[in-house]
Scaffold this motif. Structure first.
Motif, PDB file in Angstrom:
ATOM      1  N   GLN A  40     -18.820 -31.567 -63.006  1.00 50.50           N
ATOM      2  CA  GLN A  40     -17.901 -31.148 -64.063  1.00 50.50           C
ATOM      3  C   GLN A  40     -17.670 -29.643 -64.013  1.00 50.50           C
ATOM      4  O   GLN A  40     -16.538 -29.169 -64.158  1.00 50.50           O
ATOM      5  CB  GLN A  40     -18.462 -31.547 -65.433  1.00 50.50           C
ATOM      6  CG  GLN A  40     -18.447 -33.041 -65.699  1.00 50.50           C
ATOM      7  CD  GLN A  40     -18.749 -33.366 -67.153  1.00 50.50           C
ATOM      8  OE1 GLN A  40     -18.197 -32.757 -68.057  1.00 50.50           O
ATOM      9  NE2 GLN A  40     -19.631 -34.325 -67.381  1.00 50.50           N
ATOM     10  N   GLU A  46     -20.274 -38.041 -66.107  1.00 51.53           N
ATOM     11  CA  GLU A  46     -20.292 -37.439 -64.776  1.00 51.53           C
ATOM     12  C   GLU A  46     -21.292 -36.285 -64.767  1.00 51.53           C
ATOM     13  O   GLU A  46     -21.445 -35.580 -65.767  1.00 51.53           O
ATOM     14  CB  GLU A  46     -18.899 -36.939 -64.404  1.00 51.53           C
ATOM     15  CG  GLU A  46     -18.763 -36.522 -62.954  1.00 51.53           C
ATOM     16  CD  GLU A  46     -17.310 -36.291 -62.570  1.00 51.53           C
ATOM     17  OE1 GLU A  46     -16.814 -36.952 -61.653  1.00 51.53           O
ATOM     18  OE2 GLU A  46     -16.672 -35.454 -63.221  1.00 51.53           O
ATOM     19  N   THR A  93     -12.414 -35.719 -67.009  1.00 50.79           N
ATOM     20  CA  THR A  93     -13.535 -36.378 -66.333  1.00 50.79           C
ATOM     21  C   THR A  93     -14.458 -37.033 -67.353  1.00 50.79           C
ATOM     22  O   THR A  93     -14.656 -36.507 -68.455  1.00 50.79           O
ATOM     23  CB  THR A  93     -14.344 -35.374 -65.495  1.00 50.79           C
ATOM     24  OG1 THR A  93     -14.759 -34.286 -66.330  1.00 50.79           O
ATOM     25  CG2 THR A  93     -13.522 -34.837 -64.347  1.00 50.79           C
TER      26      THR A  93
END
Length: 275
Positions: A50, A45, A41
């Motif tokens: 996460q 983010e 990711t």
């Protein structure tokens, strides 16, 4: 201390098939399994998202490990989570734990993308400090791994994959069959292939792992190489790959990449180790 087989996991059908294959190898080799999931990711983010993804992955990995151990007596499974680029993180962990083998799933690629050297499967193979077995999603995994096939051509390092292949064959009680790749036109190169093949056959016979007669083909076309392996009903094709370090390395890398993506049977990719 037991050998470690590292298996890359992303919870897809492809990686689940690789897991099933890796479990079979671990049982044959009396090895431990390390499941590795890489969080890819983006760094921007939000932290909560996460955290949730990593927590979910952790639970899934533990469930996979517990299921494998419950179904396969004597197989020990550990888990590890990493964050970053998949090929770099798998290579880092493989080196950290001194993995004997890495097993990954591959979908195979069609169209224009099959010729891109940047694809993730080949990046993993090129970066890995240990040999890598790539398994197609649609490969039907069984307990049968009886014959490995080794392509032999006119290149001077063509037999460098023998030591690892011989050791693996002994560990899983398999035989090795040679695939002699002859240049279609140049006699001197054909003679070099014969020389290398004779050398390899003597070594295999001495190590008591030779299986059946050699298979000859007269082209290095990746599709023909794969077709010869499939027609010979072997269970694994062993090829040699090198990380792309310069322009001179690119042709070899592309040929190896094509074999990997065309092959419906598992491919063991090894880096040169002279005998």
């Amino acid at each position: 201390m037991k050998d470690i087989i590292l298996i890359g996991i992303d919870f897809s059908d492809t990686s689940n098939n690789a897991l099933q294959y890796g479990v079979g190898l671990a049982k044959k080799m009396s090895a431990d399994i390390l499941l590795v999931w890489v969080d890819t990711t983006p760094a921007d983010e939000d932290a909560e998202t996460q955290h949730e993804k990593r927590l979910e992955a952790k639970h899934k990995l533990k469930a996979l490990a517990a299921d494998v151990e419950a179904r396969n007596t004597g197989v020990n499974v550990r888990c590890k989570l990493r964050k970053g680029m998949v090929h770099r993180e798998l290579a880092f962990v493989a080196k950290e734990v001194d993995a004997r083998l890495m097993v990954i799933g591959t979908d195979g690629i069609s169209g224009v993308e099959e010729f891109r050297i940047e694809n993730n499967t080949f990046r993993i193979i090129a970066q890995s400090p240990c040999p890598v077995i790539s398994v197609r999603q649609n490969y039907k995994v069984t307990d049968k791994i009886e014959t490995l096939m080794l392509p032999i051509d006119e290149m001077k390092n063509t037999t460098d994959k023998l030591p690892l292949a011989i050791q693996l064959a002994k560990d899983i009680e398999a035989g090795i069959r040679l695939l002699n790749i002859y240049h279609p036109k140049i006699e001197s190169l054909r003679n070099q292939t014969n020389t290398h093949s004779t050398k390899a056959a003597k070594i295999l016979e001495k190590e008591n792992v030779i299986s059946d007669v050699d298979v000859p083909i007269h082209t290095a076309d990746p599709k023909e190489v794969v077709e010869a392996a499939v027609n010979s009903a072997v269970d694994m094709l062993v090829i040699m790959t090198n990380p792309v370090m310069s322009r001179a390395d690119i042709p070899e890398g592309i040929l190896a990449q094509k074999v990997i993506h065309f092959s419906p049977i598992p491919i063991l990719s090894v880096q040169a180790k002279p005998i």
